[in-house]
Design an enzyme around this catalytic site. Structure first.
Site, mmCIF file in Angstrom:
data_model
loop_
_atom_site.group_PDB
_atom_site.id
_atom_site.type_symbol
_atom_site.label_atom_id
_atom_site.label_comp_id
_atom_site.label_asym_id
_atom_site.label_seq_id
_atom_site.Cartn_x
_atom_site.Cartn_y
_atom_site.Cartn_z
ATOM 1 N N ASP A 148 -31.120 -22.819 28.051
ATOM 2 C CA ASP A 148 -31.378 -23.184 26.633
ATOM 3 C C ASP A 148 -32.183 -22.365 25.833
ATOM 4 O O ASP A 148 -32.852 -21.532 26.353
ATOM 5 C CB ASP A 148 -32.165 -24.605 26.697
ATOM 6 C CG ASP A 148 -31.509 -25.723 27.431
ATOM 7 O OD1 ASP A 148 -30.200 -25.639 27.417
ATOM 8 O OD2 ASP A 148 -32.002 -26.773 27.835
HETATM 9 N N1 URA Z 1 -32.061 -27.546 32.677
HETATM 10 C C1 URA Z 1 -32.668 -27.720 31.141
HETATM 11 O O1 URA Z 1 -32.591 -28.636 30.720
HETATM 12 N N2 URA Z 1 -32.327 -26.489 30.511
HETATM 13 C C2 URA Z 1 -32.277 -25.264 30.923
HETATM 14 O O2 URA Z 1 -32.382 -24.297 30.294
HETATM 15 C C3 URA Z 1 -31.981 -25.161 32.191
HETATM 16 C C4 URA Z 1 -31.818 -26.163 33.094
#
Ligand code: URA
Length: 230
Positions: free
Chosen positions: A101
């Protein structure tokens, strides 16, 4: 090999766009501008597009320590992409093996080897990923058992696969999961009535984020790291 085919194979330009690039004098062979699509290129010739040397040499593999604020995408109209952090020729042909993310930091693998990328990301390969997580509040006492048993996430048919938890001081934990659903870690802790306020990926399979890499820095993977993905 013909020049137009060579350029199409070493960039993301279609054969039609290669012809346009040639017409626009963007291509040199051994330093000389050429417009000839049918020119035959040998292994000792240096082909450049917009001054960048094209290389047909083997696939490339990198690890990046992703900073917050960058998106794991090949292009984005709003935010900078992680590929912008790579000072590499033809970076437009590189792809991200397992996205993070925008607010997540840490290990991102980047390659132009499609089958290798698939082996890292395919649900079938169950490649373990380890995250260092900062939580908003104290974690429930039975988190270990519930993570082992599997959690029911919203809009998912199946329980999450068994996950491993290590607890540290404060609200910090380390979580290892063997799958990669959308926002998986955040959704898993939401299912445990908590909220992720910091998320950093430390490891994918046997590839550990190099502690010498500051946020935004990257390096090529070693042969052992590449071969660790089977
Ligand atoms: N899980 C999440 O919620 N976000 C990420 O960036 C990676 C794994």
């Amino acid at each position: 090999m013909r020049l137009d085919k060579y350029i199409a194979q070493t960039t993301d330009l279609s054969r039609a766009l290669v012809k346009v690039a040639l017409r626009n004098k963007r291509v040199t062979v051994n330093g000389e501008i050429t417009k000839s699509a049918s020119l035959v290129i040998g292994s000792n010739d240096t082909v450049q597009l917009d001054g960048n040397t094209l290389s047909a040499a083997g696939p490339r593999y990198f690890m990046l320590n992703k900073p917050a604020g960058y998106v794991c995408a090949t292009s984005d109209s709003v935010h900078p992409t992680v590929l912008k952090l790579l000072d590499e020729p033809n970076r437009q042909v590189l792809h991200i093996a397992g996205r993070l993310d925008i607010d997540t930091t840490g290990l991102v693998l980047i390659t132009d080897d499609g089958p290798w990328n698939h082996r890292v990301t395919s649900p079938k390969s169950e490649c373990a990923k380890t995250y260092y997580v900062t939580l908003d509040t104290d974690l429930v006492d039975d988190a270990e058992e519930r993570l082992q048993a599997g959690l029911q996430l919203h809009h998912e048919k199946h329980l999450t696969k068994p996950a491993m938890l290590e607890r540290f001081h404060g609200n910090e934990v380390r979580l290892t999961i063997c799958e990669g659903k959308y926002h998986q870690v955040k959704r898993m802790f939401a299912a445990l009535s908590n909220r992720v306020v910091g998320l950093h990926r430390e490891r994918i399979g046997d590839i550990v984020l190099d502690s010498d890499l500051a946020l935004g820095e990257y390096r090529a993977l070693t042969t052992a790291e590449i071969n660790s993905v089977s």
